[in-house]
Design a protein around this motif. Sequence first.
Motif, short mmCIF file in Angstrom:
data_model
loop_
_atom_site.label_atom_id
_atom_site.label_comp_id
_atom_site.label_asym_id
_atom_site.label_seq_id
_atom_site.Cartn_x
_atom_site.Cartn_y
_atom_site.Cartn_z
N PRO A 141 -6.06 7.10 0.45
CA PRO A 141 -5.03 7.49 1.42
C PRO A 141 -3.61 7.35 0.87
CG PRO A 141 -6.68 6.13 2.48
CD PRO A 141 -7.01 6.13 1.01
N SER A 142 -3.42 6.43 -0.10
CA SER A 142 -2.09 6.32 -0.71
C SER A 142 -2.11 6.96 -2.10
CB SER A 142 -1.69 4.85 -0.81
OG SER A 142 -2.65 4.15 -1.58
N HIS A 181 3.51 6.47 6.43
CA HIS A 181 2.58 5.46 5.96
C HIS A 181 1.34 6.20 5.51
CE1 HIS A 181 4.67 2.02 7.49
NE2 HIS A 181 4.74 2.54 8.70
N PRO A 182 0.59 5.63 4.57
CA PRO A 182 -0.70 6.25 4.27
C PRO A 182 -1.57 6.19 5.52
CG PRO A 182 -0.13 4.55 2.66
CD PRO A 182 0.86 4.44 3.77
N PRO A 183 -2.32 7.24 5.79
CA PRO A 183 -3.19 7.21 6.98
C PRO A 183 -4.27 6.15 6.80
CG PRO A 183 -3.73 9.06 5.57
CD PRO A 183 -2.50 8.45 4.99
#
Lengths: 406, 559
Positions: free
Chosen positions: B118-119, B135-137
């Motif tokens: 996610p990131s 933000h990353p999910p």
Amino acid sequence: MLKSTLAAAALLLSALAVRAEPVDPADWDGVLAQAEGQTVYLNAWGGSENINAYLEWANGELKERFGVTLVHVKLDDTANAVAKVVAEKAAGRDAGGSVDLIWINGENFAAMKQRGLLLSPGWAESLPNWQYVDYENKPTIRTDFTIPVEGQAAPWGMAKLVFFYDTARTDKADLPENATELLAWAEANPGRFSYPQPPDFIGSSFLKQVLVEKTEDRSLLQKPADEETFADVSAPLFAYLDRLHEVAWRSGRTFPENYPAMKQLLADGELEIIFAFNPAEASSAIANGELPDTVRSFTFPEGTLANTHFLAIPYNASATAGALVTANFLMSPEAQAHKQDPKVWGDPTVLAVDKLPEEARARFAALDLGIATLSPAELGPALAEPHPSWMERIEEEWKRRYTAGN
Amino acid sequence: MLTRLGPPLTILLLTGPLLFGLAGTLLPAFGFLPVLGGMELTLRHFEALFDAPAIWASAGISLAAGLVTAAISLLVVMVFVAAWAGTPLFARIQHMVSPLLSLPHAAAAFALAFLIAPSGLLARLISPALTGWHHPPDLLIVHDPMGLAMMAGLVAKEIPFLMLMTLAALPQARAAETRRLTTALGYGRVAGFVYGTWPIVYRQIRLPVFAVIAFATSVVDVAVILGPTRPAPLAVRLVEWMSDPELSLRYLASAGAVLQLAVTGFALASWLALEKLAAALTRRAAGRGRRLRRDALARYAAFMGMLASALAVFAGLAALAVWSFAGLWQFPDVVPQSLTLKSWLRTLPRTAEPLLTTLLVGLAATFIAAVLAILCLMREDETGRRAGQGALALIYLPLVVPQVAFIFGLQFLLIMGDLLATLPALILAHLVFVMPYAYLSLKDPWRAFDKRYDWLAAGLGKSRWQRFFHVRLPMMLRAVLTLLAIGFSVSVGLYLPTVLIGAGRLTTITTEAVALASGGNPRIIGVYAFFQMLLPAAGFAVATLVPALIFRRFHGMRV
């Protein structure tokens, strides 16, 4: 977990009867002479780069000063090193063992002590640098997780559970002040808190922090966990975890591997509150460019867990003299001050600075503890560690409850 | 004389560790382990195994990983070759196969993790502009419970392997002629290939497919990096049990290794059933004259699958390379805020020792494997008998039996000889896995050698070894160097045998990288991934450049 492990099996079947040379820590010159040219296999957790780098530095110093070579056998769980020694004892290898020194505390220390796997009699208090150790004011130096140390392990560093957050994203006023508020915070900020999966040491420590806070009669925790009362005493902890996992990072379906892994998650904004057992961890990470300089520390006003970590010598070590010299060097004012530098590691010293000679005291005074490190006064009270059997039982129960996934 | 020793020595080296290792694993599983006081035969440890939490989930993930990985990789390779063989695009893709093949599994897994998390790089490229993510999910992509990320990582590595095997088998299948024929009869490109050429190709790549299934059912390093954690795949849990201070868990681990054997065996058996089913379906479709001319979708899908697997790994590696120079690099920044050499300066001195071990073990194992392979092939020439299907199966054996199942027992053997964590033991363990690849990569070029050169030299009165060293070896230099490069890259990538036999004291670049993965510091992983890439690549560079230099004055030897 995976690393190095089966060295255990290592000696499982062999029963080489190597005769150990007697080593007397009281005769320090004799120890130094015996240590010269020895290779010390230090079995220590290898998951953090700054710690590995510190041990590299120690190896260089030890080689130059004492002719001792320090080899860092990188573990991902200290239990693996204990397993090696246990297996060696089962195989009758009572000398010439494969482990010379172990970085240890808590349940692993208790396990080794209880099974008679440690070098005895207690040697740590006869090391030359013991005179500087702050055993008067730091009770965990002589009692590790309720277990008397009795000089069977040399103190290496101090630990205190401390939390970190990024001021750029989280308001200081919103920070939780205890485990209960932390749960409320997590529910208000779903997906932004987690803890390393037990049996990771820091992850298990978080569980103990909650356990201690949730247990009314804390004296129970100072005694071995009792099968009959365990369910009752741990019920609030697991009720807490059931609620926490609902709102935890990845909905509690997976967990960060360990605390270094949580640092990158904080940097990326996946997690908003992380923690470590080292108050200088955030300053150290800022110095290394791993965290932004807006990260700060906080702790619970009513206290967080605190303990001391040690270096222990197995009863069958091959290089006992070298291990003694290494343990003594790592306890020296110079090595301790270098370790406490956040740019190096940031691990707090076990020494009493006021006992030190002038020059060494200056070395500590010159340390810049870093922008994100709380002063000793701000660290809050220290909560006593529960008896090691609690950690074992909790880890087991955690695995049973949350490993399923089917 | 020497050549006579070749085949028996090879068989001994391949099957000896395997058989003793299996015995050393099986006996404790049934309660026999004298040092721990186990002297009675019992099934108790299997009862304990089946009581372990989520043990069937672990076994299920392992089984699924084997079948799904093999099926997807094989399907992509088959349709891709069917659709594109003989085109310029095919030739271009072929060049990407070797570097991908030589990359250790762990490095490819890291690359994928840093791409799809996610990131990860993909999310950073499109955030926040397209996604609105600041933000990353909170998505479970890496370590997902079904093991999809792990399977993707395995597929990315197995496609190049099966592709290379298919390419080697293709010439015997007269693919171009068959294609002309089926096209003339009005069949689509893919259908024509699947009906006409594939059965001949598949027969030759069956053993490699089995190897893929066996590897994927019992993989540890890729599983640690990408796989599910609660529960982890079976092999990962076995290794954990084996290292527990509670020694009685060793019985459990051994019983688990027997379960692992069963899971891999069941996966192979299921595959045999799938083979029959696929063959029957193909025959029926062919018998009904289904020409399937509109296969553009399948063709482009296979192309995309091929390209995606290669690009994912390369892009991930590029991201790791940037990470190794990154200072602070927060989501959603596409590039780091600052660049620094700090990670390299801190890590480089620490790589010296693992690097040395990697080189020593890799070179020694590869050299021994090369000598043995040559001796075996020379013996073949002497006796005029080629290694049959049986011998070939024997060579594949170490690749088809799950590593955990016999490495556990091999450890016990080495312990008894007080040889664990020694260089010779580690070289032997690597040899078991390098040998099959060495033999398989040399056998075709060796047999293709024009024997008239040999006869000519014999006519001039040269002895056997003179003919070998002065005629055959120089002419086959390229093939032998390729063997060395392949063998070396296999050795560099070996994780489990190195961890278990090296016992933490002998570490290689790959074991260090996987151990550091737990720390999650992408900068350091980036540095190690670089070496994981560099070492095999250097091997292949030597294999290409040395013949080019030596043969620069020999027109007939150029490619």
